[in-house]
Design a protein around this motif. Structure first.
Motif, PDB file in Angstrom:
ATOM      1  N   THR A   3      99.527 -24.488 -82.294  1.00 51.52           N
ATOM      2  CA  THR A   3      99.042 -24.175 -80.799  1.00 51.52           C
ATOM      3  C   THR A   3      98.215 -22.912 -80.927  1.00 51.52           C
ATOM      4  N   SER A   4      98.088 -21.946 -81.768  1.00 48.00           N
ATOM      5  CA  SER A   4      97.237 -20.884 -81.810  1.00 48.00           C
ATOM      6  C   SER A   4      95.966 -21.293 -82.279  1.00 48.00           C
ATOM      7  N   PHE A   5      95.888 -22.159 -83.210  1.00 48.63           N
ATOM      8  CA  PHE A   5      94.605 -22.702 -83.722  1.00 48.63           C
ATOM      9  C   PHE A   5      94.477 -24.141 -83.400  1.00 48.63           C
ATOM     10  N   PRO A   6      93.991 -24.743 -82.334  1.00 47.94           N
ATOM     11  CA  PRO A   6      93.834 -25.815 -82.160  1.00 47.94           C
ATOM     12  C   PRO A   6      92.640 -26.402 -83.029  1.00 47.94           C
ATOM     13  N   LEU A   7      92.764 -27.802 -83.503  1.00 48.14           N
ATOM     14  CA  LEU A   7      91.920 -28.245 -84.326  1.00 48.14           C
ATOM     15  C   LEU A   7      90.447 -28.582 -83.900  1.00 48.14           C
ATOM     16  N   ASP A   8      90.492 -28.585 -82.581  1.00 52.57           N
ATOM     17  CA  ASP A   8      89.099 -28.822 -82.104  1.00 52.57           C
ATOM     18  C   ASP A   8      88.067 -27.544 -82.172  1.00 52.57           C
ATOM     19  N   ARG A   9      88.887 -26.407 -82.744  1.00 56.00           N
ATOM     20  CA  ARG A   9      87.946 -25.283 -83.064  1.00 56.00           C
ATOM     21  C   ARG A   9      87.099 -25.539 -84.558  1.00 56.00           C
ATOM     22  N   ALA A  10      87.667 -26.354 -85.477  1.00 53.21           N
ATOM     23  CA  ALA A  10      87.055 -26.860 -86.530  1.00 53.21           C
ATOM     24  C   ALA A  10      85.885 -27.594 -86.500  1.00 53.21           C
ATOM     25  N   ASP A  11      84.998 -27.133 -87.661  1.00 52.17           N
ATOM     26  CA  ASP A  11      83.676 -28.065 -87.800  1.00 52.17           C
ATOM     27  C   ASP A  11      84.341 -29.643 -87.771  1.00 52.17           C
ATOM     28  N   ALA A  12      83.491 -30.469 -87.110  1.00 54.25           N
ATOM     29  CA  ALA A  12      83.722 -31.731 -87.273  1.00 54.25           C
ATOM     30  C   ALA A  12      84.222 -32.401 -88.362  1.00 54.25           C
ATOM     31  N   THR A  13      83.538 -32.238 -89.607  1.00 56.18           N
ATOM     32  CA  THR A  13      83.795 -32.722 -90.733  1.00 56.18           C
ATOM     33  C   THR A  13      85.264 -32.115 -91.273  1.00 56.18           C
ATOM     34  N   VAL A  14      85.416 -30.825 -91.089  1.00 64.46           N
ATOM     35  CA  VAL A  14      86.736 -30.485 -91.612  1.00 64.46           C
ATOM     36  C   VAL A  14      87.643 -30.872 -90.775  1.00 64.46           C
ATOM     37  N   ARG A  15      87.873 -30.797 -89.461  1.00 62.52           N
ATOM     38  CA  ARG A  15      88.510 -31.397 -88.697  1.00 62.52           C
ATOM     39  C   ARG A  15      89.062 -32.858 -88.819  1.00 62.52           C
ATOM     40  N   ARG A  16      88.066 -33.761 -89.238  1.00 61.78           N
ATOM     41  CA  ARG A  16      88.598 -35.013 -89.761  1.00 61.78           C
ATOM     42  C   ARG A  16      89.510 -35.016 -91.050  1.00 61.78           C
ATOM     43  N   LEU A  17      88.821 -34.150 -92.008  1.00 60.38           N
ATOM     44  CA  LEU A  17      89.697 -33.950 -93.230  1.00 60.38           C
ATOM     45  C   LEU A  17      91.234 -33.406 -93.154  1.00 60.38           C
ATOM     46  N   VAL A  18      91.151 -32.499 -92.039  1.00 61.96           N
ATOM     47  CA  VAL A  18      92.585 -31.768 -91.920  1.00 61.96           C
ATOM     48  C   VAL A  18      93.491 -33.133 -91.341  1.00 61.96           C
ATOM     49  N   GLU A  19      92.847 -33.626 -90.366  1.00 63.21           N
ATOM     50  CA  GLU A  19      93.682 -34.806 -89.621  1.00 63.21           C
ATOM     51  C   GLU A  19      94.324 -35.731 -90.504  1.00 63.21           C
ATOM     52  N   ARG A  20      93.399 -36.164 -91.609  1.00 68.15           N
ATOM     53  CA  ARG A  20      93.614 -37.003 -92.505  1.00 68.15           C
ATOM     54  C   ARG A  20      94.725 -36.759 -93.426  1.00 68.15           C
ATOM     55  N   SER A  21      94.642 -35.283 -93.818  1.00 69.75           N
ATOM     56  CA  SER A  21      95.177 -34.495 -94.670  1.00 69.75           C
ATOM     57  C   SER A  21      96.678 -34.307 -94.175  1.00 69.75           C
ATOM     58  N   GLY A  22      96.730 -34.088 -92.829  1.00 72.38           N
ATOM     59  CA  GLY A  22      98.204 -33.928 -92.318  1.00 72.38           C
ATOM     60  C   GLY A  22      98.786 -35.133 -92.390  1.00 72.38           C
ATOM     61  N   ARG A  23      98.593 -36.399 -92.475  1.00 73.66           N
ATOM     62  CA  ARG A  23      99.122 -37.640 -92.229  1.00 73.66           C
ATOM     63  C   ARG A  23      99.548 -37.893 -93.730  1.00 73.66           C
ATOM     64  N   ALA A  24      99.001 -37.342 -94.698  1.00 74.68           N
ATOM     65  CA  ALA A  24      99.378 -37.571 -96.250  1.00 74.68           C
ATOM     66  C   ALA A  24     100.255 -36.467 -96.805  1.00 74.68           C
ATOM     67  N   LEU A  25     100.388 -35.497 -95.871  1.00 74.08           N
ATOM     68  CA  LEU A  25     101.225 -33.976 -96.537  1.00 74.08           C
ATOM     69  C   LEU A  25     102.541 -34.297 -97.174  1.00 74.08           C
TER      70      LEU A  25
END
Length: 426
Positions: A312-334
């Motif tokens: 909530t404090s740090f929405p992913l849309d604040r991240a660089d687009a490349t980092v955001r995609r990698l973080v989202e995919r990482s989240g599904r693999a955590l």
């Protein structure tokens, strides 16, 4: 004109002046080096006494050897300078010897100054007690693994410094002075985490991971867990060393290590950044992985609320687009990544995972609550409980601070009082 290119065909008066000056120079540097023989040139006698004998004595012996080797090098340079007064052909060799001695002097000074500052950080009875406690806890965290692996114990010197994160100069690595091998694990603890020292176990984890061959094994395990996504493999595998240290801290202190970690990485300017070459995972992912460790080992708990607060404090849309995609995919693999981290084989443990020696169930909230009920108020004052359950007491204090925000100040003060009590009265 450098001392390595002194001409030997200059007028006799000039050569004599050079020889005199070389002898003067080496007298200066030798006199300066001789002060290194007194350890109190770098730290007070009281501070040296505050270092446990199994750390202070071998460290002082090691530093004494470095200094005596330096002085022997200086005396050899002096002999060359004296010889050059009689034989000008010796001037170039004498000049080179003095230049080498100057450089060695600086290297030895850096080594002595580092350890002097580390020892001298024990500036008050409270700090001496706290850092002595941390020395002991760090050794206790490593001993079971080293013993199982058939490796000798490693002495630890903790010291206090500024900054956000802890660090370690591992035992066995080369120091600044050539040929000098660090005889202790020197662990920096930062002020804001002194009384919630879960980072201590992250740093001792670096030491253990290095000498047990755990990091390459963990890197392979991460590669297998992310085998379906080459980009994620390339991102996660270089983080293996820091992840191993995070696992080690988690196995010792459970959820307390995750809240403490989040307080370090939870900077709005950096938590979603991925600096080139940084060996640490992206702060956001590092926190998510810690929460995944908790779920894997303990089920549901306060770590779920921490994860929700961070998202909530740090929405992913604040991240660089490349980092955001990698973080989202990482989240599904955590979940798979967390399992790989906790089950990765350790070569020095005959391929068994670190959890075969350090059971995370011992720092589950229920287990820590049972410790609290069994010991009662004595938990915070008894030498027996301090000696036998010191690491779990750190875990308990951090757990209560993290799960009971309204009472956090009281738990922080309780931990501080426990950490700064003299060992004989703890």
């Amino acid at each position: 004109m450098t001392m390595t290119s002194i001409p030997t065909t200059a007028p006799p008066g000039g050569l004599h002046a050079v020889a005199d000056d070389l002898q003067r120079q080496i007298a200066h540097w030798l006199a300066a080096a001789s002060t290194f023989l007194d350890a109190e040139e770098f730290a007070s006698e009281q501070a040296w006494r505050a270092v446990e004998s199994q750390v202070g004595l071998p460290l002082r012996r090691h530093l004494s050897v470095i200094v005596r080797e330096l002085l022997a090098m200086g005396r050899a340079a002096l002999a060359l300078a004296q010889s050059a007064q009689r034989d000008p052909s010796e001037l170039p060799a004498a000049g080179r010897a003095i230049q080498q001695f100057r450089r060695r002097f600086s290297q030895v000074e850096v080594t002595l100054d580092f350890f002097g500052d580390a020892v001298n950080s024990r500036t008050s009875p409270q700090l001496r007690a706290a850092l002595q406690a941390l020395d002991t806890l760090a050794v206790q965290s490593m001993d079971p693994v080293l013993s199982r692996a058939g490796l000798p114990p490693i002495p630890v010197l903790t010291y206090l410094d500024k900054g956000m994160g802890a660090s370690i100069i591992r035992s066995g690595i080369r120091l600044w002075a050539p040929g000098s091998i660090n005889p202790v694990a020197a662990i920096k603890i930062v002020r804001h985490n002194l009384y919630r020292p879960t980072s201590l176990f992250h740093e001792s984890g670096h030491q253990v991971a290095h000498i047990t061959g755990w990091v390459p094994s963990l890197e392979r395990s991460l590669g297998s867990a992310l085998s379906s996504d080459r980009e994620l493999q390339d991102m996660w595998r270089p983080w293996s060393s820091e992840i191993a240290a995070d696992v080690f801290a988690f196995l010792h202190t459970g959820y307390a290590s995750i809240t403490a970690l989040y307080d370090v990485v939870g900077d709005a300017r950096t938590i979603l950044r991925w600096p080139v070459g940084d060996p640490h995972p992206i702060g956001y992912l590092r926190t998510l992985l810690g929460c995944a460790f908790c779920r894997q080992a303990f089920g549901a708990g306060p770590w779920d609320d921490l994860e929700s607060a961070m998202r909530t404090s740090f929405p992913l849309d604040r991240a660089d687009a490349t980092v955001r995609r990698l973080v989202e995919r990482s989240g599904r693999a955590l979940s798979g990544v967390a399992d790989a981290c906790l089950t990765s084989p350790v070569p020095a443990l005959a391929g068994r995972p670190m959890t075969s020696v350090i059971d995370p169930a011992r720092v589950a909230p229920g287990a820590l609550g049972q410790l609290e009920r069994t010991a009662g108020p004595n938990l915070w004052v008894s030498p027996h409980w301090r000696r036998t359950e010191g690491i779990r007491i750190v875990a308990l204090a951090g757990l209560r601070e993290g799960e009971r925000p309204a009472d956090a100040t009281a738990w922080i003060e309780r931990a501080r009082t426990w950490m700064t009590a003299p060992p004989t009265a703890a």
